[in-house]
Every structure is written in structure tokens, then in C-alpha cells.
Scaffold this motif. Sequence first.
Motif, PDB file in Angstrom:
ATOM      1  N   SER A  38       0.848  -1.193   0.000  1.00 50.60           N
ATOM      2  CA  SER A  38       0.000   0.000   0.000  1.00 50.60           C
ATOM      3  C   SER A  38       0.878   1.234   0.000  1.00 50.60           C
ATOM      4  O   SER A  38       2.104   1.140   0.057  1.00 50.60           O
ATOM      5  CB  SER A  38      -0.903   0.006   1.237  1.00 50.60           C
ATOM      6  N   ASN A  39       0.229   2.405  -0.037  1.00 51.12           N
ATOM      7  CA  ASN A  39       1.015   3.641  -0.043  1.00 51.12           C
ATOM      8  C   ASN A  39       1.609   3.948   1.339  1.00 51.12           C
ATOM      9  O   ASN A  39       2.446   4.829   1.480  1.00 51.12           O
ATOM     10  CB  ASN A  39       0.153   4.818  -0.504  1.00 51.12           C
ATOM     11  N   ARG A  40       1.181   3.205   2.342  1.00 51.20           N
ATOM     12  CA  ARG A  40       1.725   3.395   3.685  1.00 51.20           C
ATOM     13  C   ARG A  40       2.854   2.423   4.013  1.00 51.20           C
ATOM     14  O   ARG A  40       3.751   2.736   4.784  1.00 51.20           O
ATOM     15  CB  ARG A  40       0.606   3.241   4.735  1.00 51.20           C
ATOM     16  N   GLU A  41       2.766   1.234   3.432  1.00 50.66           N
ATOM     17  CA  GLU A  41       3.747   0.205   3.810  1.00 50.66           C
ATOM     18  C   GLU A  41       3.857  -0.853   2.724  1.00 50.66           C
ATOM     19  O   GLU A  41       2.862  -1.254   2.119  1.00 50.66           O
ATOM     20  CB  GLU A  41       3.314  -0.462   5.122  1.00 50.66           C
ATOM     21  N   ILE A  42       5.072  -1.294   2.485  1.00 51.97           N
ATOM     22  CA  ILE A  42       5.343  -2.503   1.700  1.00 51.97           C
ATOM     23  C   ILE A  42       6.078  -3.452   2.628  1.00 51.97           C
ATOM     24  O   ILE A  42       7.103  -3.090   3.224  1.00 51.97           O
ATOM     25  CB  ILE A  42       6.184  -2.198   0.447  1.00 51.97           C
ATOM     26  N   ARG A  43       5.539  -4.663   2.770  1.00 57.52           N
ATOM     27  CA  ARG A  43       6.140  -5.618   3.715  1.00 57.52           C
ATOM     28  C   ARG A  43       6.147  -7.015   3.104  1.00 57.52           C
ATOM     29  O   ARG A  43       5.122  -7.505   2.644  1.00 57.52           O
ATOM     30  CB  ARG A  43       5.351  -5.636   5.026  1.00 57.52           C
ATOM     31  N   LEU A  44       7.325  -7.627   3.108  1.00 52.93           N
ATOM     32  CA  LEU A  44       7.487  -9.000   2.638  1.00 52.93           C
ATOM     33  C   LEU A  44       8.053  -9.823   3.787  1.00 52.93           C
ATOM     34  O   LEU A  44       9.047  -9.424   4.407  1.00 52.93           O
ATOM     35  CB  LEU A  44       8.430  -9.059   1.431  1.00 52.93           C
ATOM     36  N   VAL A  52      13.752 -13.639   1.370  1.00 50.53           N
ATOM     37  CA  VAL A  52      13.775 -12.211   1.698  1.00 50.53           C
ATOM     38  C   VAL A  52      15.024 -11.550   1.111  1.00 50.53           C
ATOM     39  O   VAL A  52      14.975 -10.407   0.644  1.00 50.53           O
ATOM     40  CB  VAL A  52      13.683 -12.017   3.219  1.00 50.53           C
ATOM     41  N   ARG A  53      16.146 -12.269   1.108  1.00 51.37           N
ATOM     42  CA  ARG A  53      17.361 -11.726   0.476  1.00 51.37           C
ATOM     43  C   ARG A  53      17.138 -11.510  -1.013  1.00 51.37           C
ATOM     44  O   ARG A  53      17.579 -10.501  -1.585  1.00 51.37           O
ATOM     45  CB  ARG A  53      18.545 -12.665   0.692  1.00 51.37           C
ATOM     46  N   ARG A  54      16.455 -12.460  -1.658  1.00 56.17           N
ATOM     47  CA  ARG A  54      16.181 -12.323  -3.086  1.00 56.17           C
ATOM     48  C   ARG A  54      15.254 -11.126  -3.326  1.00 56.17           C
ATOM     49  O   ARG A  54      15.453 -10.372  -4.282  1.00 56.17           O
ATOM     50  CB  ARG A  54      15.547 -13.607  -3.625  1.00 56.17           C
ATOM     51  N   ALA A  55      14.258 -10.953  -2.483  1.00 57.88           N
ATOM     52  CA  ALA A  55      13.359  -9.803  -2.620  1.00 57.88           C
ATOM     53  C   ALA A  55      14.130  -8.492  -2.487  1.00 57.88           C
ATOM     54  O   ALA A  55      13.897  -7.535  -3.238  1.00 57.88           O
ATOM     55  CB  ALA A  55      12.250  -9.884  -1.579  1.00 57.88           C
ATOM     56  N   ALA A  56      15.050  -8.441  -1.525  1.00 63.90           N
ATOM     57  CA  ALA A  56      15.856  -7.232  -1.335  1.00 63.90           C
ATOM     58  C   ALA A  56      16.720  -6.955  -2.568  1.00 63.90           C
ATOM     59  O   ALA A  56      16.854  -5.801  -3.011  1.00 63.90           O
ATOM     60  CB  ALA A  56      16.729  -7.372  -0.089  1.00 63.90           C
ATOM     61  N   LEU A  57      17.288  -8.003  -3.138  1.00 65.34           N
ATOM     62  CA  LEU A  57      18.098  -7.861  -4.346  1.00 65.34           C
ATOM     63  C   LEU A  57      17.268  -7.325  -5.506  1.00 65.34           C
ATOM     64  O   LEU A  57      17.695  -6.418  -6.236  1.00 65.34           O
ATOM     65  CB  LEU A  57      18.704  -9.219  -4.709  1.00 65.34           C
ATOM     66  N   LEU A  58      16.062  -7.869  -5.661  1.00 64.23           N
ATOM     67  CA  LEU A  58      15.194  -7.428  -6.746  1.00 64.23           C
ATOM     68  C   LEU A  58      14.728  -5.989  -6.545  1.00 64.23           C
ATOM     69  O   LEU A  58      14.656  -5.210  -7.511  1.00 64.23           O
ATOM     70  CB  LEU A  58      13.980  -8.362  -6.861  1.00 64.23           C
ATOM     71  N   LEU A  59      14.425  -5.606  -5.323  1.00 62.25           N
ATOM     72  CA  LEU A  59      14.026  -4.221  -5.041  1.00 62.25           C
ATOM     73  C   LEU A  59      15.133  -3.244  -5.445  1.00 62.25           C
ATOM     74  O   LEU A  59      14.872  -2.180  -6.026  1.00 62.25           O
ATOM     75  CB  LEU A  59      13.718  -4.058  -3.556  1.00 62.25           C
ATOM     76  N   ASP A  60      16.342  -3.618  -5.139  1.00 62.52           N
ATOM     77  CA  ASP A  60      17.481  -2.746  -5.477  1.00 62.52           C
ATOM     78  C   ASP A  60      17.692  -2.674  -6.983  1.00 62.52           C
ATOM     79  O   ASP A  60      17.861  -1.588  -7.550  1.00 62.52           O
ATOM     80  CB  ASP A  60      18.726  -3.272  -4.772  1.00 62.52           C
ATOM     81  N   ALA A  88       8.453   4.942  -5.552  1.00 62.14           N
ATOM     82  CA  ALA A  88       9.313   4.416  -6.609  1.00 62.14           C
ATOM     83  C   ALA A  88       8.886   3.005  -7.002  1.00 62.14           C
ATOM     84  O   ALA A  88       8.857   2.644  -8.186  1.00 62.14           O
ATOM     85  CB  ALA A  88      10.771   4.422  -6.139  1.00 62.14           C
ATOM     86  N   VAL A  89       8.541   2.207  -6.003  1.00 58.68           N
ATOM     87  CA  VAL A  89       8.098   0.840  -6.281  1.00 58.68           C
ATOM     88  C   VAL A  89       6.755   0.851  -6.996  1.00 58.68           C
ATOM     89  O   VAL A  89       6.540   0.138  -7.986  1.00 58.68           O
ATOM     90  CB  VAL A  89       8.000   0.022  -4.965  1.00 58.68           C
ATOM     91  N   MET A  90       5.812   1.670  -6.500  1.00 56.50           N
ATOM     92  CA  MET A  90       4.482   1.754  -7.111  1.00 56.50           C
ATOM     93  C   MET A  90       4.578   2.161  -8.582  1.00 56.50           C
ATOM     94  O   MET A  90       3.942   1.574  -9.458  1.00 56.50           O
ATOM     95  CB  MET A  90       3.621   2.770  -6.353  1.00 56.50           C
TER      96      MET A  90
END
Length: 305
Positions: A38-44, A52-60, A88-90
Motif C-alpha cells: 500500500s502507499n503506507r507500507e510494503i512488507r514481505l 527475503v534476500r532475493r526480494a531485497a536484491l530485486l528491489l534494489d 518508486a516501487v508503485m
Amino acid sequence: MLSFSAKTKNELCRAGTGRACCRTAELYGMLLFGGAFSNREIRLVSEQAAIVRRAALLLDKVCGVPAQPVTAGRRRVLRLTAPDEIAAVMERMGYDFRSYVTYHLNRNVVENDCCAAAFLRGAFLMAGSAASPEKKSHLEIQTGHAVLAREVMSLLLDLGLAPKIAERRATWLLYWKQSAKIEDFLTLIGARHAALAIMEAKVEKQLRGEINRKVNCETANLIKVTSTSTKQIAAIERALAVGGLEVFPENLRQTVDLRVANPAASLSELAAMFDPPISKPGLSHRLGRIMEIAARVTQPEGGGT
């Protein structure tokens, strides 16, 4: 000991992230099936650190947003709350930065087949599970959003994977119970070793089933042969006790001897013991005559009709 699901997800996490479009699609699958978007929080959130490490890598790589996972009990959590990072993600996923996010699948992100596969990989990593192939055939992906479940089901239908859909306590499940479909899904998202394990387990179950059926059939035949043989020998021995071997015609005495000496032999096996061998129908006829004679000899006086 790791579950089959955990091993499958570890296999997926070891795979390369692919082209830029596929990295975006995989991250998109994680976001839509993650803990919050959401516009308030993104949580994985996941109990497997590799996810979670893979998600962090993809976000970057995809959004230029660095994020550091933290530990919360047995879980690893990746959380964004800064408005500029969330925006930025949205924007990268095709959403406006508004006070809400409608959980519709943005088909532009999964337009290519390779991107659709990457998206499903991300969804499975965050919200999927697969039963051990030694136990049963079952794979599912769950979400709390009915619209998202139906739209991802449409995507899967386009890919020829045809899942079932069900609601369970305000959670929507996309699932398969046919091993062939599960193999196809795992192969599509890059878990080839897991798909192979399911194939091998299926072959092993089929072989075990065939062996059991054969053993059961042979056991039933043996019981039938033994039962028939026991009745024949008991009748012969009663007749012999009454009048000796002479109660049987000379041309049946060899049959009497062989039957008594080989109680476990089937008709085919017994027929082959004659010199020369006789046919199975011929032996059956002889044994029928022997049983008739034995019944007549051992019948009490005054019996019969």
C-alpha cells in the motif's frame, strides 16, 4: 529437516534473476502476494532468509530501493515505509501513488511468457506451498484478495495450467492436485529438480502399485490353488482309507499319486509332470472323475438319492 516446499523455494532462490523485464515481474509477484502493498507500507515476510534476500536484491535492481531485512522471531522481514521509496516501487509496477491499491493484476508486467513465469515464481515464493511427493500431489498459492485470485487464475489458464480455485476462511486458494500439472508449473517457474522429484515419486508409486497388484493376484491364485488341492487330497485320502488304491481305475492312479505328492502344484504345473505331459483340460477331467469316485466310495450306506 527442510520440507519439500522449503527445498523447492531454495532451488528457486538459487536461480538467476534473468532479464530486466523478468526481474520486474518476479518482484511484482512477491509484492502482490506478500504481507502488505500500500502507499503506507510494503512488507514481505518469510521464514526462509533466502527468499527475503532475493526480494531485497530485486528491489534494489528493479526499483533502485535498498532495503535491509530484519529478524522477527523465526521470520525475516523486509519493510518499506518511506513515501519516496514506496512511490518508486508503485511507479515501477504501474500504480499511482494513492491512498489505496486495487489488487488487480497489471497484465503489462506479465505480457511475455518469460515474465509470466517469473511473476508466478515470485508469487509461489511468497505464498505457495507444495506437498511432499511421497505423500500426495498438491500445490497451492494463496491470497486474501478474491479479484487477484481470479485474475491470476486467468493468467494460468492462458498458460495451459488450469488450476482449481477455492475459498477457505477469507483466503483464496489456487491449487492443483494432478501431479502432471504440478510438474508443469514447477518446470515453468524454474524448479526443475522439484518437478523431477515429483516425476520420480509418481513412477515409484506406479511400480509399487503394479508390484502390489501382482503380488495380490498371485496370492489369491495361490490361495485358490491350495484350497482346491486340499479338498481334492482330502477326498482322495478318505477314499484310500476306505478301499485302498484299487478303488480308482488304473488309468487314474498316476493322477492320484501326483496330486497327493504335489499339494501346492497348480493344474498347469501338475499337467506338466506327466510323461508325456497332458493338457490342463485333460487333467481337470481326470480330477473330476477322481472326485466323483471318492464321493461315491466314501458315501455312507443308505445315502444318496
